[in-house]
Design a protein around this motif. Structure first.
Motif, PDB file in Angstrom:
ATOM      1  N   GLY A 564     -20.969  57.412  14.478  1.00  0.00           N
ATOM      2  CA  GLY A 564     -22.390  57.369  14.924  1.00  0.00           C
ATOM      3  C   GLY A 564     -23.577  56.835  14.466  1.00  0.00           C
ATOM      4  N   LEU A 565     -23.444  57.777  12.990  1.00  0.00           N
ATOM      5  CA  LEU A 565     -25.119  56.695  12.026  1.00  0.00           C
ATOM      6  C   LEU A 565     -24.341  55.788  11.519  1.00  0.00           C
ATOM      7  CD1 LEU A 565     -27.541  57.104  11.288  1.00  0.00           C
ATOM      8  CD2 LEU A 565     -27.000  59.330   9.589  1.00  0.00           C
ATOM      9  N   GLU A 566     -23.259  56.045  10.669  1.00  0.00           N
ATOM     10  CA  GLU A 566     -23.129  54.724   9.950  1.00  0.00           C
ATOM     11  C   GLU A 566     -22.117  54.220  10.003  1.00  0.00           C
ATOM     12  OE1 GLU A 566     -20.642  54.687   4.789  1.00  0.00           O
ATOM     13  OE2 GLU A 566     -20.262  55.951   6.781  1.00  0.00           O
ATOM     14  N   GLY A 567     -21.207  54.022  11.206  1.00  0.00           N
ATOM     15  CA  GLY A 567     -20.524  53.043  12.309  1.00  0.00           C
ATOM     16  C   GLY A 567     -21.145  51.878  12.701  1.00  0.00           C
ATOM     17  N   LEU A 568     -23.235  52.577  12.885  1.00  0.00           N
ATOM     18  CA  LEU A 568     -23.557  51.619  13.839  1.00  0.00           C
ATOM     19  C   LEU A 568     -23.971  50.636  12.566  1.00  0.00           C
ATOM     20  CD1 LEU A 568     -25.729  50.659  15.919  1.00  0.00           C
ATOM     21  CD2 LEU A 568     -27.443  52.877  15.473  1.00  0.00           C
ATOM     22  N   ILE A 569     -24.965  51.161  11.208  1.00  0.00           N
ATOM     23  CA  ILE A 569     -25.799  50.531  10.360  1.00  0.00           C
ATOM     24  C   ILE A 569     -24.551  49.487   9.695  1.00  0.00           C
ATOM     25  CG2 ILE A 569     -26.239  51.001   8.081  1.00  0.00           C
ATOM     26  CD1 ILE A 569     -26.720  53.912   8.573  1.00  0.00           C
ATOM     27  N   VAL A 570     -23.172  50.105   9.677  1.00  0.00           N
ATOM     28  CA  VAL A 570     -22.295  49.148   8.943  1.00  0.00           C
ATOM     29  C   VAL A 570     -22.148  47.823   9.940  1.00  0.00           C
ATOM     30  CG1 VAL A 570     -19.629  48.615   8.692  1.00  0.00           C
ATOM     31  CG2 VAL A 570     -20.900  50.007   7.118  1.00  0.00           C
ATOM     32  N   GLY A 571     -21.733  47.679  11.418  1.00  0.00           N
ATOM     33  CA  GLY A 571     -22.255  46.752  12.650  1.00  0.00           C
ATOM     34  C   GLY A 571     -23.418  46.059  12.503  1.00  0.00           C
ATOM     35  N   ILE A 572     -24.224  46.319  11.593  1.00  0.00           N
ATOM     36  CA  ILE A 572     -25.596  45.880  11.495  1.00  0.00           C
ATOM     37  C   ILE A 572     -25.988  45.224  10.618  1.00  0.00           C
ATOM     38  CG2 ILE A 572     -28.010  45.901  11.365  1.00  0.00           C
ATOM     39  CD1 ILE A 572     -27.966  48.108  13.532  1.00  0.00           C
ATOM     40  N   GLN A 573     -24.731  45.540   9.689  1.00  0.00           N
ATOM     41  CA  GLN A 573     -24.975  44.751   8.118  1.00  0.00           C
ATOM     42  C   GLN A 573     -24.059  43.696   8.129  1.00  0.00           C
ATOM     43  OE1 GLN A 573     -27.336  44.875   5.787  1.00  0.00           O
ATOM     44  NE2 GLN A 573     -28.459  46.438   7.381  1.00  0.00           N
ATOM     45  N   THR A 574     -22.541  44.119   8.736  1.00  0.00           N
ATOM     46  CA  THR A 574     -21.723  42.675   9.256  1.00  0.00           C
ATOM     47  C   THR A 574     -22.550  41.604   9.747  1.00  0.00           C
ATOM     48  OG1 THR A 574     -20.192  44.722   8.722  1.00  0.00           O
ATOM     49  CG2 THR A 574     -19.417  42.626   9.927  1.00  0.00           C
ATOM     50  N   LEU A 575     -23.222  42.647  10.606  1.00  0.00           N
ATOM     51  CA  LEU A 575     -23.675  40.633  11.418  1.00  0.00           C
ATOM     52  C   LEU A 575     -24.610  40.295  10.289  1.00  0.00           C
ATOM     53  CD1 LEU A 575     -23.227  39.917  14.740  1.00  0.00           C
ATOM     54  CD2 LEU A 575     -25.138  41.672  14.929  1.00  0.00           C
ATOM     55  N   ARG A 576     -25.465  40.741   9.243  1.00  0.00           N
ATOM     56  CA  ARG A 576     -26.261  40.568   9.152  1.00  0.00           C
ATOM     57  C   ARG A 576     -25.963  39.150   7.998  1.00  0.00           C
ATOM     58  NH1 ARG A 576     -27.978  39.775   4.304  1.00  0.00           N
ATOM     59  NH2 ARG A 576     -30.084  39.171   4.064  1.00  0.00           N
ATOM     60  N   LEU A 577     -24.669  39.531   7.254  1.00  0.00           N
ATOM     61  CA  LEU A 577     -24.266  39.073   5.785  1.00  0.00           C
ATOM     62  C   LEU A 577     -23.874  37.887   7.250  1.00  0.00           C
ATOM     63  CD1 LEU A 577     -22.218  41.844   4.619  1.00  0.00           C
ATOM     64  CD2 LEU A 577     -24.253  40.524   3.743  1.00  0.00           C
ATOM     65  N   GLU A 578     -23.042  37.652   8.574  1.00  0.00           N
ATOM     66  CA  GLU A 578     -22.120  36.864   9.003  1.00  0.00           C
ATOM     67  C   GLU A 578     -23.475  35.951   9.542  1.00  0.00           C
ATOM     68  OE1 GLU A 578     -18.927  35.950  10.426  1.00  0.00           O
ATOM     69  OE2 GLU A 578     -18.365  37.605   9.495  1.00  0.00           O
ATOM     70  N   TYR A 579     -24.664  36.021  10.040  1.00  0.00           N
ATOM     71  CA  TYR A 579     -25.564  35.387  10.814  1.00  0.00           C
ATOM     72  C   TYR A 579     -26.297  34.784   9.007  1.00  0.00           C
ATOM     73  CZ  TYR A 579     -25.724  37.242  15.458  1.00  0.00           C
ATOM     74  OH  TYR A 579     -25.129  37.700  16.977  1.00  0.00           O
ATOM     75  N   TYR A 580     -26.566  35.831   7.828  1.00  0.00           N
ATOM     76  CA  TYR A 580     -28.075  35.055   7.017  1.00  0.00           C
ATOM     77  C   TYR A 580     -26.707  34.415   5.901  1.00  0.00           C
ATOM     78  CZ  TYR A 580     -31.662  37.431   9.725  1.00  0.00           C
ATOM     79  OH  TYR A 580     -32.700  37.966  10.564  1.00  0.00           O
TER      80      TYR A 580
END
Length: 598
Positions: A564-580
């Motif tokens: 729940g916790l790390e899965g959410l964080i990893v998902g957000i951080q991966t999205l950040r790499l994609e966008y930025y």
């Protein structure tokens, strides 16, 4: 992996056939209408079809009544009504509405003692009293005045107490109708306060036939109000009306078949009208289609531009799988994705299936099953696996691999930008920018030099390569604006002059070089989260060993927290790499979504 090709269509008919035209269009789920104000050119004689939204006003009145009376207005929308019939039915329903509100208002003004007395009063058969002969009144009287009523015991009335407090007594008195006025004056002299007896809300009856008619009227109004929405899309020219919009190229034949002979349909290229932007509808394969929602969060691609969904879906799944590699936890993500994606229809659920599968793949390579790194060792050892990511000897290689992966993805992003820009004939962006050919050569050479020097000691840095791969690309980036003017057959001199241009561009060039460094270092988070995930699961397994008989519970709770916790964080951080780090190099967005009006 593409944007669906569109055609601009214009359907025209005579003004008396507007409603049949709209009814036909409403059956087509692949039509994106354009506002008439957009299609009408200045001073071309066209105007928007008159729109009074009569049915919408009626529908608002019905919705208010239905909400307050808690009516279920499911109905048959095919029955038709005249305006007089609509008005009569709504007025009848509004009478229920007004009765309800008047009674609610009456009840809201009563005190708790009033309500207690009324409750006692309802035990008496008041409905059987003939109003034309018998008069009655209900209210409260001060306790001091109650004893004085006995002074009038010779009068023709009777009363009964219903409820009593320290100050007041609530009573009902009954008399002959012909004596009502006299007794009203008498009780007023005793400070009697009359209280209106409210009708119970349950006593408000609604005739079943009237209710059925109202339901059918509501259904008719709802269907007509939907049609009124289309008025704003209809333009009028002389004696014909025109409805314009976009239809997918492969749906044109089906679109034309929905009309009868009174409607004329013409089709044009999507970009035929320069002031109208064609809408974007993505068309991707089974693997990448669920990721369209994440791409749309950044912005839809413009019509005819590059659709990044396939590249995004592969790189997002790859990065997530690397950072969240665990066979068991990945399986949980897949199962959750199957439930929410297939059962509930959630796109993020379908995304979870794909990233969960990549987590399972890398979890197998790491030999991790719900944090247990020994379970798969017998199966993996013949293949030189598993990769012990938490081993101190592997940390440096892991971080270097993260930087290498980031370099490859950045170079791929720049290459995509070059190809897309060339296709759109944006040669300045394709050749002279930091995300063009100049940036590709500079960044690619620097990272290749560092990789060869670090790995095998090969030095490719010499005067020729320095000039060709560092000085020349940086010079091109520095002179981007003058070079752009040159290929456009304009004067190379910048608008603000050479001095001001160089003083500003040198700082921008320094920022470009620094951004390459920061963007590359950003991918260190990939290795960081691999170590973080392994560390958290190591803690869980240590707590399991310390818990004895409760070890299984610790493993279950620990895995739930990590998923729940790390899965959410990893998902957000991966999205950040994609966008930025990637989208910012080759993708602009700004597309208009394909929307139907039904």
């Amino acid at each position: 992996m593409a944007i669906e090709k569109m055609k601009l269509v214009v359907a025209s008919t005579t003004p008396d056939q507007v409603m049949p035209l709209i009814e036909s269009v409403m059956t087509c789920p692949n039509f994106h209408p354009e506002l008439a104000t957009t299609m009408i050119q200045e001073e071309d004689g066209g105007y928007v079809y008159p729109n009074d939204r009569v049915y919408d006003g009626y529908l608002s009145r019905c919705d208010r009544i239905a909400q307050d009376l808690n009516l279920d207005l499911s109905s048959n929308e095919k029955e038709r009504f005249t305006f007089d019939e609509i008005e009569a039915s709504i007025r009848n329903a509004e009478s229920w509405y007004k009765t309800l509100h008047s009674q609610e208002s009456s009840l809201s003004s009563l005190t708790e003692d009033d309500k207690t007395a009324i409750k006692k009063l309802r035990e008496y058969p008041l409905d059987s009293i003939e109003d034309s002969f018998i008069g009655m009144n209900f209210g409260r009287i001060p306790n001091g005045s109650l004893s004085k009523i006995s002074d009038y015991n010779k009068e023709r009335f009777v009363f009964t107490p219903l409820h009593k407090t320290k100050q007041y007594t609530w009573i009902l008195y009954v008399c002959l109708e012909q004596d009502r006025e006299m007794f009203q004056e008498m009780f007023e002299s005793l400070y009697f306060e009359p209280i209106a007896i409210p009708t119970e809300l349950s006593d408000i009856s609604i005739d079943e036939n009237d209710l059925k008619t109202f339901q059918n009227v509501y259904g008719y109004l709802r269907s007509q109000a939907k049609k009124e929405v289309f008025y704003k899309y209809i333009a009028v020219y002389e004696n014909r009306v025109y409805l314009s919009g976009f239809v997918p190229e492969d749906k044109i034949t089906k679109f034309e078949s929905i009309f009868d002979d009174s409607v004329e349909v013409k089709e044009f290229e999507a970009n035929a009208q320069t002031n109208v932007t064609p809408p974007t509808r993505l068309k991707n394969g089974w693997f990448s289609a669920p990721f369209e929602s994440l791409v749309s969060m950044y912005g839809l691609p413009q019509y005819g531009a590059f659709d990044p969904t396939l590249f995004f879906s592969i790189t997002y799944s790859l990065l997530f799988g690397i950072m969240f590699g665990d066979l068991g936890q990945g399986l949980v993500l897949v199962l959750l994705g199957l439930y929410f994606g297939n059962k509930k229809g959630m796109q993020l659920g379908k995304v979870a299936i794909r990233i969960g599968a990549f987590s399972m793949l890398f979890g197998t390579l790491y030999g991790s099953v719900f944090g247990n790194e020994t379970l798969l060792e017998p199966l993996l050892e013949p293949f030189g696996l598993p990769i012990h990511v938490a081993s101190p000897d592997f940390t440096t290689n892991l971080l270097l691999a993260s930087v290498a992966l980031g370099t490859i993805l950045i170079l791929c992003s720049i290459l995509i930008n070059i190809l897309v820009s060339l296709r759109r004939k944006q040669f300045d962006r394709a050749l002279f920018s930091q995300n063009g050919l100049a940036g590709f050569i500079f960044y690619g050479f620097i990272m290749t030099y560092m990789a060869l020097k670090f790995k095998s000691g090969i030095d490719i840095m010499n005067p020729i390569t320095i000039v060709l791969c560092i000085v020349l690309p940086l010079g091109v980036i520095l002179l981007k604006e003058p070079l752009t003017h040159l290929i456009q057959n304009m004067s190379m001199k910048p608008h603000e002059g050479w001095g001001a241009y160089f003083s500003e561009s040198i700082f921008e060039l320094f920022e470009v070089a620094l951004s390459f460094v920061t963007n590359t270092m950003s991918f260190l988070r990939v290795g960081g989260f691999v170590l973080s995930h392994a560390g958290m699961m190591s803690v869980v397994m240590t707590l399991k060993e310390m818990s004895g008989a409760g070890g299984l519970l610790v493993v279950i709770v620990g895995n739930i927290i990590v998923i729940g916790l790390e899965g959410l964080i990893v998902g957000i951080q991966t999205l950040r790499l994609e966008y930025y780090e990637m989208f910012s190099r080759y993708y602009d967005g700004g597309g208009k979504p394909f929307k139907t009006a039904i």
